[in-house]
Design a protein around this motif. Sequence first.
Motif, mmCIF file in Angstrom:
data_model
loop_
_atom_site.group_PDB
_atom_site.id
_atom_site.type_symbol
_atom_site.label_atom_id
_atom_site.label_comp_id
_atom_site.label_asym_id
_atom_site.label_seq_id
_atom_site.Cartn_x
_atom_site.Cartn_y
_atom_site.Cartn_z
ATOM 1 N N ASN A 295 37.214 51.103 -1.045
ATOM 2 C CA ASN A 295 37.289 51.598 0.423
ATOM 3 C C ASN A 295 35.837 52.534 0.360
ATOM 4 O OD1 ASN A 295 37.949 53.811 -1.744
ATOM 5 N ND2 ASN A 295 38.461 55.317 -0.471
ATOM 6 N N TYR A 345 39.034 47.896 6.609
ATOM 7 C CA TYR A 345 39.650 48.814 5.748
ATOM 8 C C TYR A 345 38.967 49.019 4.519
ATOM 9 C CZ TYR A 345 42.494 45.216 4.172
ATOM 10 O OH TYR A 345 42.855 43.829 3.837
ATOM 11 N N GLN A 346 38.136 47.973 4.146
ATOM 12 C CA GLN A 346 37.549 48.045 2.820
ATOM 13 C C GLN A 346 36.028 47.700 3.154
ATOM 14 O OE1 GLN A 346 39.456 44.921 0.693
ATOM 15 N NE2 GLN A 346 38.238 43.430 1.347
#
Length: 627
Positions: A295, A345-346
């Motif tokens: 993240n 999301y990453q």
Amino acid sequence: MRRVTSLLMIAAFAFVGSAFAQSTDYSFIVDRSPDPQAAYPSNHSGVRTVAGPYDLDGDGKKEVLVSDYTGGSRVHVIESIGPDEWEWVYSTPWLDDYSGTGNGRVVAGGDMDGDGLGEIYFFSGATATGGTAFNTPFVNPAYTPGLYVFEFTGSDNDFGSAPTTIYEMPTNRPDRWFQEQLVIKDIDNDGQAEMMFGSNGASSAHDNWWIISVNGDIGSGFEEWITEAYISSRNSSVDPVNRGGGSPYGMVAADLDGNGITELVMSAWNNLAITLGQVIGANVYNFPDGTLGPNFAQISPSDHVSLFGLDVVDIDGDGNDEVYGSVFQTGDVYVVNYNPGEPTYQITENNYTLAVVPGLSSLGLTAGDLDRDGNMDLIGTGSSYTSGQYNQDLAPNWVNIVEFIGSDPENPDHYGPITQVFFPNDRTDAFDKITRDSAGVITEYRENGTNGPQFASKFAFLGDVDNDGENEVALGFQGQNDSLYTYTEVFNPADSTYTRTLVSAEANPVRVFMRILSSSVKGVDIEDERVIIPSDYVLEQNYPNPFNPTTSIRFELPRDKAVSLTIFDVSGRVVKTLVDNQHLQQGVHEIQWDGTNQAGAQVASGTYLYQLKFGNFAHTKTMVLLK
């Protein structure tokens, strides 16, 4: 050719490394006055942020907001009034804070309460400890640290003489607010604008990114400030997720994968740590915790930072945004880029290139098609202009430009060569002067003053705000010395040293705090440029003075303008209005006063004041009626 005041500069630029053909330069120099409510009463180094374009008062004329950096903690509004012409039209009041660099860093405009009245937003009071101006101590115990808001009053270019409201730090999160980037945008598409920023707190526990909004009418006394998101860059008891650590600086909203959903890109000072978030609904955000993939990424092997924040642009025109940042320590520019379908999301090494444009900028960075050729340009800070460069007769290189010429934003080969923009006609003598006597051999040279060399700080791409067919970018400038000093040095043969003696000091006449650069694909066209400032409105001493029974008052207007000329007694009461908000032409005007009041009766002998008011500024002088 127009009359050129002290503010005007006839601009000639040299471009090295590209086909940019023409540029012009508008300069904003702030009046200096010992009056504490006048512009910049104290020593300060210049402008940290320029922001725009806006039309906060809805008059169809675009404005640029210019923030103070070290003295006074205030904001100036510069308005485009026509092709190649700007005017300084408003300033927030001086907030009595000379305490240093914690204030006046960043400014933004918007309409967060949605009432159609634009607002000026800036943080101030991070270090409200007072200081000294002109050797006079000052401090305001009532000075409130927080978010200052000045709302348009409904009168042209007027945002009030006091803050409309001040949003103080929430009591459950006591800390300073200290930031370098401020974004106001409806990031969750709920019809209401949010404010987002990273805050470098006084301690690691308060290194956080914020998203806030307001419910209710700003200035009503019933508005409610809402914290929509509050996350830490460090794993702590407040927020146990690791996001790379470091002090937060940049925070921007972008559609990285082109799917219509907004992502949040945040940077911190810890090996260029980058972490992401995502809007998932009205006032609802998701900040990944690393369980679905990395993240955050520390994209530099060294402890580097994007000190002045991030910039969002769809540089390749494919419908998804790229995010760029400059590396303060190296001058390299990096890019964060996602392709459709990549998980936002990453963040992995497939989503960034550290030195996509090496050596472009270490500070400010913006993007736009400056030369209007269909290719986007990255525009960044060039080198500082030092006394050593002046001594070598070198021109300032304050701006660097590179053009995107390919299809892959992560490929360094898809960017053109860096264009170094030189300002040969702006090589001003703004350095301390030293005359050295080395055993009868006299030499003269310059050295940097108190605030160091001059440099471009933050930028704002404006587009064609003055409708002259050319795009513009506003540049803020720091390192502007308040005073210039002249010294003599005499050689001491006994120990081979020099004895320095101060000869004189003078106000620096060339403290330029903002320039506006434009460029097009047309041929070279050097123009007369100007930003009109209050001192360009001239109010002369009445003649004769003392007088009986009639005197003449002359004033000069630098442009067509609605003005008022009013007589007051020494207690401030209106005696007679000679010109009542009348639109007069540019040039010299002469008005007579016959010593009568509004009712036509003769007034008594004594001292009177006469005031020329133009917009939000005025000049006042005294005169004596002697019977």
